[in-house]
Design a protein around this motif. Sequence first.
Motif, PDB file in Angstrom:
ATOM      1  N   ASP A   1       0.927  -1.274   0.179  1.00 46.68           N
ATOM      2  CA  ASP A   1       0.162  -0.130  -0.120  1.00 46.68           C
ATOM      3  C   ASP A   1       0.821   1.415   0.197  1.00 46.68           C
ATOM      4  OD1 ASP A   1      -2.419  -1.678  -0.386  1.00 46.68           O
ATOM      5  OD2 ASP A   1      -2.376  -1.748   2.075  1.00 46.68           O
ATOM      6  N   TRP A   2       2.232   0.773  -0.123  1.00 45.27           N
ATOM      7  CA  TRP A   2       3.340   2.413   0.054  1.00 45.27           C
ATOM      8  C   TRP A   2       3.291   2.541  -1.109  1.00 45.27           C
ATOM      9  CZ3 TRP A   2       6.393   4.635   3.500  1.00 45.27           C
ATOM     10  CH2 TRP A   2       6.372   4.995   4.821  1.00 45.27           C
ATOM     11  N   ASP A   3       3.494   4.088  -1.366  1.00 54.41           N
ATOM     12  CA  ASP A   3       4.162   4.999  -2.619  1.00 54.41           C
ATOM     13  C   ASP A   3       5.268   4.521  -2.684  1.00 54.41           C
ATOM     14  OD1 ASP A   3       3.971   6.352  -4.859  1.00 54.41           O
ATOM     15  OD2 ASP A   3       3.344   7.889  -4.327  1.00 54.41           O
ATOM     16  N   TYR A   4       6.117   4.413  -2.984  1.00 51.62           N
ATOM     17  CA  TYR A   4       7.874   4.202  -3.097  1.00 51.62           C
ATOM     18  C   TYR A   4       8.300   5.346  -3.548  1.00 51.62           C
ATOM     19  CZ  TYR A   4       8.119  -1.196  -1.921  1.00 51.62           C
ATOM     20  OH  TYR A   4       7.961  -2.470  -0.936  1.00 51.62           O
ATOM     21  N   TRP A   5       9.268   5.556  -3.403  1.00 50.13           N
ATOM     22  CA  TRP A   5      10.456   7.025  -3.368  1.00 50.13           C
ATOM     23  C   TRP A   5      10.491   6.787  -5.149  1.00 50.13           C
ATOM     24  CZ3 TRP A   5      11.204  11.630  -3.338  1.00 50.13           C
ATOM     25  CH2 TRP A   5      12.558  12.091  -3.289  1.00 50.13           C
ATOM     26  N   GLY A   6      11.652   5.618  -4.667  1.00 49.54           N
ATOM     27  CA  GLY A   6      11.759   5.035  -6.260  1.00 49.54           C
ATOM     28  C   GLY A   6      12.722   5.890  -6.618  1.00 49.54           C
TER      29      GLY A   6
END
Length: 237
Positions: free
Chosen positions: A42-47
């Motif tokens: 459910d995380w919006d990864y930094w990436g």
Amino acid sequence: MSMLKFSSIGEINDKLISCKLCPRLVSWRQKVAYEKTARFKDWDYWGKPVPGFGDVKGRLLVVGLAPAAHGGNRTGRMFTGDRSGEWLYKALYKFGFANQPNSTSIDDGLKLKNCYITAIVRCAPPENKPLPSEIQNCNVYLENEIKLLKRVKVIVTLGQLSFKTTLKTLQKIGFKIVDGRLKFFHGNEIKLSNGARELILISSYHPSQRNTFTHKLTEEMFDQVFKRTRFLTDVLF
């Protein structure tokens, strides 16, 4: 890239988050951010490359290896959201370099005191193993950070690769060995000077799961490094 110069830490961080010098790392960090892992689905990864952070007027600089795939690469902050970070921030808090003993997200209220954290590579590498060429590509950021963090007196390196890279970087920018052994071992101290500025480089085992689970690095050993660091930043400078 090695000729690149920056006028502030903010300028370094603005530049590095869009860095694409290493195709293998760009591909890997983006792949991890897209696929995620089950516990963080459910995380919006930094990436993206992860900038350093902390007190730019601090006397302590902590230099790690690289962001973890599901740690800094996920949260966007060094040593945040992984087991290594649990060890590091607990120690920093214990010896007065952080306002809290944990770091879980970029907005969790953590503030570093008299301390700045960075790494020799800013993108998560496959198997936590950056290539020599990737370390070299990224070195311009560390080189400029050391130059701009003018109040730093003690540098703690986490792991052998961080130790060797940081020492080489210091020598590259004009620091010469005044005293100490150049071999990597836990708790080693090297005194350096460029004529106008003196630094002490302390090497520590990295608080990786491999080292902590096998007790190659114990909490007592890790605490000794930061207890010594506290003494050096408070008393000697």
